[in-house]
Design a protein around this motif. Structure first.
Motif, short mmCIF file in Angstrom:
data_model
loop_
_atom_site.label_atom_id
_atom_site.label_comp_id
_atom_site.label_asym_id
_atom_site.label_seq_id
_atom_site.Cartn_x
_atom_site.Cartn_y
_atom_site.Cartn_z
N TYR A 1 3.95 2.85 -5.28
CA TYR A 1 3.51 4.24 -5.09
C TYR A 1 2.05 4.30 -4.62
CZ TYR A 1 2.06 8.98 -6.41
OH TYR A 1 1.53 10.25 -6.40
N TYR A 2 1.18 3.58 -5.30
CA TYR A 2 -0.24 3.62 -4.93
C TYR A 2 -0.51 2.91 -3.61
CZ TYR A 2 -1.52 5.91 -9.24
OH TYR A 2 -1.63 6.85 -10.24
N PHE A 3 0.32 1.91 -3.31
CA PHE A 3 0.21 1.27 -1.99
C PHE A 3 0.54 2.29 -0.91
CE2 PHE A 3 2.22 -1.07 1.53
CZ PHE A 3 1.19 -1.93 1.87
N GLY A 4 1.57 3.10 -1.14
CA GLY A 4 1.96 4.13 -0.18
C GLY A 4 0.87 5.18 -0.01
N ARG A 5 0.24 5.58 -1.10
CA ARG A 5 -0.83 6.59 -1.04
C ARG A 5 -2.03 6.07 -0.25
NH1 ARG A 5 -0.64 11.13 -4.59
NH2 ARG A 5 -2.89 11.39 -4.30
N LYS A 6 -2.31 4.78 -0.39
CA LYS A 6 -3.48 4.20 0.28
C LYS A 6 -3.23 3.92 1.76
CE LYS A 6 -6.36 3.99 -3.21
NZ LYS A 6 -7.63 4.77 -3.20
N THR A 7 -2.06 3.40 2.06
CA THR A 7 -1.77 3.01 3.45
C THR A 7 -1.28 4.18 4.29
OG1 THR A 7 0.47 2.33 2.84
CG2 THR A 7 -1.25 0.65 2.78
N GLY A 8 -0.46 5.07 3.66
CA GLY A 8 0.02 6.25 4.36
C GLY A 8 0.75 5.95 5.65
N PRO A 9 0.61 6.83 6.63
CA PRO A 9 1.33 6.70 7.90
C PRO A 9 1.02 5.43 8.67
CG PRO A 9 0.43 8.90 7.64
CD PRO A 9 -0.16 8.07 6.54
N ALA A 10 -0.04 4.71 8.29
CA ALA A 10 -0.38 3.48 9.02
C ALA A 10 0.77 2.47 8.96
CB ALA A 10 -1.65 2.86 8.43
N LEU A 11 1.56 2.51 7.89
CA LEU A 11 2.69 1.59 7.78
C LEU A 11 3.68 1.79 8.91
CD1 LEU A 11 3.83 1.26 4.05
CD2 LEU A 11 3.08 -0.54 5.59
N TYR A 12 3.82 3.04 9.37
CA TYR A 12 4.80 3.33 10.41
C TYR A 12 4.35 2.82 11.78
CZ TYR A 12 7.36 6.14 7.06
OH TYR A 12 8.08 6.54 5.97
N LYS A 13 3.11 2.43 11.87
CA LYS A 13 2.59 1.89 13.13
C LYS A 13 2.57 0.36 13.11
CE LYS A 13 -0.30 5.99 13.81
NZ LYS A 13 -1.69 6.51 13.96
N LYS A 14 2.90 -0.20 11.94
CA LYS A 14 2.93 -1.65 11.80
C LYS A 14 4.12 -2.22 12.56
CE LYS A 14 3.39 -5.22 8.22
NZ LYS A 14 2.26 -6.05 8.66
N LYS A 15 3.92 -3.33 13.26
CA LYS A 15 4.99 -3.96 14.01
C LYS A 15 5.95 -4.67 13.07
CE LYS A 15 2.35 -4.74 18.27
NZ LYS A 15 1.87 -5.75 19.24
N ASP A 16 7.22 -4.72 13.49
CA ASP A 16 8.23 -5.40 12.70
C ASP A 16 7.92 -6.90 12.62
OD1 ASP A 16 9.57 -3.09 12.26
OD2 ASP A 16 11.28 -3.54 13.55
N THR A 17 8.20 -7.47 11.46
CA THR A 17 8.10 -8.91 11.26
C THR A 17 9.39 -9.36 10.60
OG1 THR A 17 7.12 -8.74 9.04
CG2 THR A 17 5.60 -8.71 10.92
N MET A 18 9.47 -10.64 10.29
CA MET A 18 10.68 -11.16 9.66
C MET A 18 10.91 -10.50 8.30
SD MET A 18 11.72 -15.11 8.82
CE MET A 18 10.50 -15.30 7.51
N LEU A 19 9.82 -10.18 7.58
CA LEU A 19 9.94 -9.63 6.24
C LEU A 19 9.69 -8.13 6.18
CD1 LEU A 19 8.13 -12.41 4.16
CD2 LEU A 19 10.58 -12.05 4.44
N PHE A 20 9.28 -7.53 7.29
CA PHE A 20 9.00 -6.09 7.29
C PHE A 20 9.71 -5.43 8.46
CE2 PHE A 20 6.58 -2.47 8.91
CZ PHE A 20 6.55 -1.67 7.78
N LYS A 21 10.57 -4.47 8.15
CA LYS A 21 11.29 -3.71 9.17
C LYS A 21 11.03 -2.22 8.96
CE LYS A 21 13.31 -7.50 10.65
NZ LYS A 21 12.93 -8.11 11.95
N LYS A 22 10.53 -1.56 9.98
CA LYS A 22 10.23 -0.13 9.84
C LYS A 22 11.47 0.70 9.55
CE LYS A 22 7.82 0.26 13.67
NZ LYS A 22 7.03 0.86 14.77
N LYS A 23 12.63 0.21 9.99
CA LYS A 23 13.85 0.98 9.77
C LYS A 23 14.10 1.20 8.28
CE LYS A 23 17.12 -2.91 9.76
NZ LYS A 23 18.30 -3.51 10.43
N HIS A 24 13.66 0.24 7.44
CA HIS A 24 13.83 0.40 6.00
C HIS A 24 12.98 1.56 5.48
CE1 HIS A 24 16.20 -3.14 6.04
NE2 HIS A 24 15.21 -4.00 6.12
N LEU A 25 11.80 1.72 6.04
CA LEU A 25 10.95 2.85 5.68
C LEU A 25 11.60 4.16 6.09
CD1 LEU A 25 7.31 1.72 6.57
CD2 LEU A 25 8.21 2.18 4.30
#
Length: 235
Positions: free
Chosen positions: A91-115
């Motif tokens: 929760y606090y990670f989400g509050r701090k990073t906010g919309p910036a996560l949606y601009k992060k490129k997909d990696t093997m362990l991170f997929k924006k579609k899950h967000l």
């Protein structure tokens, strides 16, 4: 201690129980809910199988209380606490990073579609999503992050977080423990020898609805999330 033979071991609950026991189980539960890279770790199946081995796990860690019920309760309570802390971190990670996560490129362990999927689930179910998400693989990893991004009320999130964590941990761990005893006493079936089948069943039950929605559900428009248009007031 078992040797690491393949990546399949990472999806096998017994691997964690035999190689780390109590403390590794807590870390896995924390990582699955507190670290967005933990979505691939076993959650539901780990809790169910941990329930089967509850007395053994507690005995090897602290010494048994002499009561199956108390040993299982200690394990379920510790798991619930780890799950609560994990969600709060998310929760606090989400509050701090906010919309910036949606601009992060997909990696093997991170997929924006899950967000995107977690955000859509949160929008449709409101605050109840925090409780419901506990029982959905992948979704439970990203929902607390989404709750932070949309700035859900901290007290409301903590309340739903505690309720969801307690229900999730106690239901699955006690189900594993007492179903094992029931099958052994009534049918002479040792569930410890049927773990592969049990894990497959749990995975199917928990993931088929998610996969079905992804494959056959209505195509969602996620462009609004790309632009950072999030609900600020979640009831």
């Amino acid at each position: 201690m078992e040797d690491f033979n393949s990546w399949k071991d990472l999806l096998n609950p017994e691997f964690y129980i035999n190689n780390g026991g109590f403390w590794l189980i807590l870390f896995i539960i924390f990582a699955e809910t507190g670290l967005f890279i933990g979505f691939f770790l076993p959650g539901d199946s780990l809790l169910f199988v941990s329930g089967i081995y509850a007395v053994k796990i507690i005995s090897e860690t602290f010494g048994s209380t002499g009561s199956d019920f108390l040993d299982t309760t200690i394990l379920a309570s510790a798991v619930a606490l780890a799950a609560i802390i994990g969600n709060e971190i998310g929760y606090y990670f989400g509050r701090k990073t906010g919309p910036a996560l949606y601009k992060k490129k997909d990696t093997m362990l991170f997929k924006k579609k899950h967000l995107y999927q977690a955000h859509e689930f949160f929008e449709k179910n409101g605050a109840l999503a925090i409780i419901m998400a506990r029982f959905l693989p992948v979704v439970r990893t990203f929902t607390p992050i989404i709750a932070g991004i949309v700035k859900m009320d901290k007290k409301a999130f903590l309340r739903d977080n505690i309720i969801g964590a307690v229900l999730w941990s106690f239901i699955l761990i006690f189900a594993g423990h007492y179903l094992d005893k029931l099958f052994m006493d009534q049918f002479g079936i040792d569930l410890k020898k049927k773990l592969e089948i049990i894990i497959i069943i749990i995975v199917l039950v928990t993931t088929v609805p998610v996969i079905g929605k992804f494959l056959f559900g209505k195509k969602e428009d996620f462009s609004k999330y790309e632009n950072g248009d999030f609900d600020e007031d979640i009831k």
